[in-house]
Motif scaffolding. Structure first.
Motif, PDB file in Angstrom:
ATOM      1  N   HIS A  42      40.499  25.139  -2.284  1.00  0.00           N
ATOM      2  CA  HIS A  42      39.999  24.555  -1.518  1.00  0.00           C
ATOM      3  C   HIS A  42      41.641  24.703  -0.652  1.00  0.00           C
ATOM      4  CE1 HIS A  42      36.270  22.400  -1.374  1.00  0.00           C
ATOM      5  NE2 HIS A  42      36.341  22.718  -3.091  1.00  0.00           N
ATOM      6  N   ARG A  53      37.846  24.660 -13.159  1.00  0.00           N
ATOM      7  CA  ARG A  53      38.365  23.761 -12.517  1.00  0.00           C
ATOM      8  C   ARG A  53      39.192  23.927 -10.977  1.00  0.00           C
ATOM      9  NH1 ARG A  53      39.192  17.312 -12.136  1.00  0.00           N
ATOM     10  NH2 ARG A  53      40.961  17.015 -10.735  1.00  0.00           N
ATOM     11  N   MET A  84      38.149  15.176  -7.569  1.00  0.00           N
ATOM     12  CA  MET A  84      37.347  16.110  -7.170  1.00  0.00           C
ATOM     13  C   MET A  84      36.164  15.708  -7.443  1.00  0.00           C
ATOM     14  SD  MET A  84      37.506  19.983  -6.468  1.00  0.00           S
ATOM     15  CE  MET A  84      37.936  20.348  -8.394  1.00  0.00           C
ATOM     16  N   GLU A  87      32.766  12.711 -10.549  1.00  0.00           N
ATOM     17  CA  GLU A  87      33.879  13.033 -10.887  1.00  0.00           C
ATOM     18  C   GLU A  87      33.789  14.362 -11.554  1.00  0.00           C
ATOM     19  OE1 GLU A  87      36.798  13.437  -9.981  1.00  0.00           O
ATOM     20  OE2 GLU A  87      36.033  12.527  -8.204  1.00  0.00           O
ATOM     21  N   TRP A  88      34.371  15.282 -11.173  1.00  0.00           N
ATOM     22  CA  TRP A  88      34.683  16.209 -11.592  1.00  0.00           C
ATOM     23  C   TRP A  88      34.914  16.120 -13.572  1.00  0.00           C
ATOM     24  CZ3 TRP A  88      34.805  21.847 -10.165  1.00  0.00           C
ATOM     25  CH2 TRP A  88      34.686  22.598 -11.118  1.00  0.00           C
ATOM     26  N   TYR A  92      20.235  20.293  -4.188  1.00  0.00           N
ATOM     27  CA  TYR A  92      20.819  22.446  -4.927  1.00  0.00           C
ATOM     28  C   TYR A  92      19.914  23.348  -5.362  1.00  0.00           C
ATOM     29  CZ  TYR A  92      25.064  23.880  -5.527  1.00  0.00           C
ATOM     30  OH  TYR A  92      26.283  24.654  -5.978  1.00  0.00           O
ATOM     31  N   GLY A  99      28.662  22.448  -6.824  1.00  0.00           N
ATOM     32  CA  GLY A  99      29.540  22.387  -5.295  1.00  0.00           C
ATOM     33  C   GLY A  99      30.329  21.301  -5.288  1.00  0.00           C
ATOM     34  N   THR A 100      31.371  21.929  -4.627  1.00  0.00           N
ATOM     35  CA  THR A 100      32.297  20.646  -3.954  1.00  0.00           C
ATOM     36  C   THR A 100      32.679  21.347  -2.441  1.00  0.00           C
ATOM     37  OG1 THR A 100      34.422  22.593  -4.620  1.00  0.00           O
ATOM     38  CG2 THR A 100      33.611  21.089  -6.690  1.00  0.00           C
ATOM     39  N   ARG A 101      33.224  19.784  -2.080  1.00  0.00           N
ATOM     40  CA  ARG A 101      33.714  19.918  -0.909  1.00  0.00           C
ATOM     41  C   ARG A 101      34.940  19.021   0.016  1.00  0.00           C
ATOM     42  NH1 ARG A 101      27.805  20.042   2.247  1.00  0.00           N
ATOM     43  NH2 ARG A 101      29.127  20.429   4.067  1.00  0.00           N
ATOM     44  N   THR A 102      35.372  19.851   1.325  1.00  0.00           N
ATOM     45  CA  THR A 102      36.889  18.566   1.016  1.00  0.00           C
ATOM     46  C   THR A 102      36.359  17.741   2.871  1.00  0.00           C
ATOM     47  OG1 THR A 102      37.834  20.312   1.543  1.00  0.00           O
ATOM     48  CG2 THR A 102      38.163  20.469  -0.492  1.00  0.00           C
ATOM     49  N   ALA A 107      39.598  26.739   1.573  1.00  0.00           N
ATOM     50  CA  ALA A 107      37.983  27.020   1.878  1.00  0.00           C
ATOM     51  C   ALA A 107      37.113  25.490   1.602  1.00  0.00           C
ATOM     52  CB  ALA A 107      37.482  27.462   0.500  1.00  0.00           C
ATOM     53  N   PRO A 108      36.688  24.999   2.736  1.00  0.00           N
ATOM     54  CA  PRO A 108      36.201  23.328   2.996  1.00  0.00           C
ATOM     55  C   PRO A 108      34.794  23.504   1.954  1.00  0.00           C
ATOM     56  CG  PRO A 108      35.530  24.576   4.582  1.00  0.00           C
ATOM     57  CD  PRO A 108      36.034  25.478   4.414  1.00  0.00           C
ATOM     58  N   ARG A 109      34.372  24.338   1.447  1.00  0.00           N
ATOM     59  CA  ARG A 109      33.059  24.280   0.538  1.00  0.00           C
ATOM     60  C   ARG A 109      33.178  25.469  -0.469  1.00  0.00           C
ATOM     61  NH1 ARG A 109      27.227  22.699   2.791  1.00  0.00           N
ATOM     62  NH2 ARG A 109      26.009  22.444   0.954  1.00  0.00           N
ATOM     63  N   ILE A 110      32.944  25.113  -1.813  1.00  0.00           N
ATOM     64  CA  ILE A 110      32.240  26.005  -2.486  1.00  0.00           C
ATOM     65  C   ILE A 110      30.976  26.018  -3.098  1.00  0.00           C
ATOM     66  CG2 ILE A 110      33.849  27.120  -4.786  1.00  0.00           C
ATOM     67  CD1 ILE A 110      36.222  25.651  -3.996  1.00  0.00           C
ATOM     68  N   SER A 111      30.960  26.902  -3.496  1.00  0.00           N
ATOM     69  CA  SER A 111      29.232  27.049  -4.031  1.00  0.00           C
ATOM     70  C   SER A 111      29.274  28.192  -5.122  1.00  0.00           C
ATOM     71  CB  SER A 111      27.514  27.257  -3.257  1.00  0.00           C
ATOM     72  OG  SER A 111      27.177  27.109  -4.400  1.00  0.00           O
ATOM     73  N   THR A 112      29.704  27.540  -6.517  1.00  0.00           N
ATOM     74  CA  THR A 112      29.436  28.273  -7.257  1.00  0.00           C
ATOM     75  C   THR A 112      28.105  28.898  -8.698  1.00  0.00           C
ATOM     76  OG1 THR A 112      31.922  27.844  -8.076  1.00  0.00           O
ATOM     77  CG2 THR A 112      31.121  28.087 -10.289  1.00  0.00           C
ATOM     78  N   LEU A 159      28.847  18.105  -7.235  1.00  0.00           N
ATOM     79  CA  LEU A 159      27.176  18.068  -7.586  1.00  0.00           C
ATOM     80  C   LEU A 159      26.850  19.020  -7.672  1.00  0.00           C
ATOM     81  CD1 LEU A 159      24.164  17.097  -7.382  1.00  0.00           C
ATOM     82  CD2 LEU A 159      24.151  18.089  -4.861  1.00  0.00           C
ATOM     83  N   HIS A 167      38.068  26.050  -8.149  1.00  0.00           N
ATOM     84  CA  HIS A 167      38.135  25.116  -7.191  1.00  0.00           C
ATOM     85  C   HIS A 167      39.006  24.814  -6.334  1.00  0.00           C
ATOM     86  CE1 HIS A 167      33.328  24.874  -7.175  1.00  0.00           C
ATOM     87  NE2 HIS A 167      33.646  25.720  -7.864  1.00  0.00           N
TER      88      HIS A 167
END
Lengths: 98, 98, 98, 98
Positions: free
Chosen positions: A64, A57, B1, B48-49, C41, B78-81, A68-73, B4, A60
């Motif tokens: 951000h 967490r 945060m 929520e995470w 996803y 996936g997270t995004r801001t 980084a506006p978007r992350i795919s883990t 998905l 991430h």
């Protein structure tokens, strides 16, 4: 509950060189006192579930914060109740059978 | 945060029929009040995470309690801001471009 | 050998909106005559191993041709010799146990 | 098209010790002349797309022949057109930034 994960964190919208972001995550794992092993497509991290997942967490959040506006883990998570086996023992166990 | 995830949980040492274990995890996600979508090789979970990852931990604990001595899970996160986008919007966004 | 995959294809260096690229891959799968199911996803794809994996290769080639200099894909692959089970049967089998 | 994969192959219905199966796959990769690096939760394999994916197919066939009725594999696949970067260079690139 102990967990061994293998995690590959891919920040989007930051260009093609991901190594500064991966290095930042490595630092997060080290600072959390977790045992890690870096390879060419991810990182093994071993420890207590909440410590390990808490550090993911933080990665991430850190990425951000780095822009980084978007992350795919992608992450693999292994738990077991039958025995304790470290990262080194897992690798050794395969090598002995090769 | 918000996160998905798409998660595929594979219990080992319990034979070949995994559906009772997957159904048990679905119940864990529902009981946590999380939005889910089941497909043929995993489950989307949104929230929520800490709620989402806490539920994944509960799945592992539940499956071990059901008798699985070993679990290997694969998860995308996936997270995004930059914007908020629900599961339905993501699918719709692809369909519109097909 | 029949295979069921779940694939999430992430092009890098093309900005944050990935849906045009995912839509292009969906078309590759359809054109190959493969059975697919899109979710939030990833995508389930079912068929003969060489057809399915050949289509994944075509996706990578297509996305590079569309301008993506780098692609990071995550894929689950399931094969079994004990029985034949379609995507719909897998989902149904879980729902019955919920 | 060159590809770097990281693959974790999980045979089901064969008990809890997976190392003999992973060792068999390592042999398949070596016999195919591919460059590999084993870690505690998977294996990096590098080479031409068809050679690498052909070897993964051979692993599935081999493990079924060894008695595994069901296999669930997780694989990451990276391709890029901007530059060539070996497994060692990828790891080195992160270490330099730590």
């Amino acid at each position: 509950m102990n967990v061994l994960i293998d995690v590959s964190i891919v920040p989007l919208g930051v260009g093609l060189s991901l190594s500064p972001y991966i290095a930042a995550c490595e630092k997060v794992f080290k600072d959390a006192g977790l045992k890690t092993a870096l390879h060419a497509y991810g990182t093994n991290v071993e420890g207590e579930w909440d410590d390990v997942l808490g550090a993911v967490r933080k990665c991430h959040e850190m990425l951000h914060a780095m822009g980084a506006p978007r992350i795919s883990t992608n992450m693999r998570l292994g738990t077991r109740t039958d025995r304790v086996q470290t990262m080194e023992e897992k690798v050794q166990s395969v090598i002995e059978k090769m």
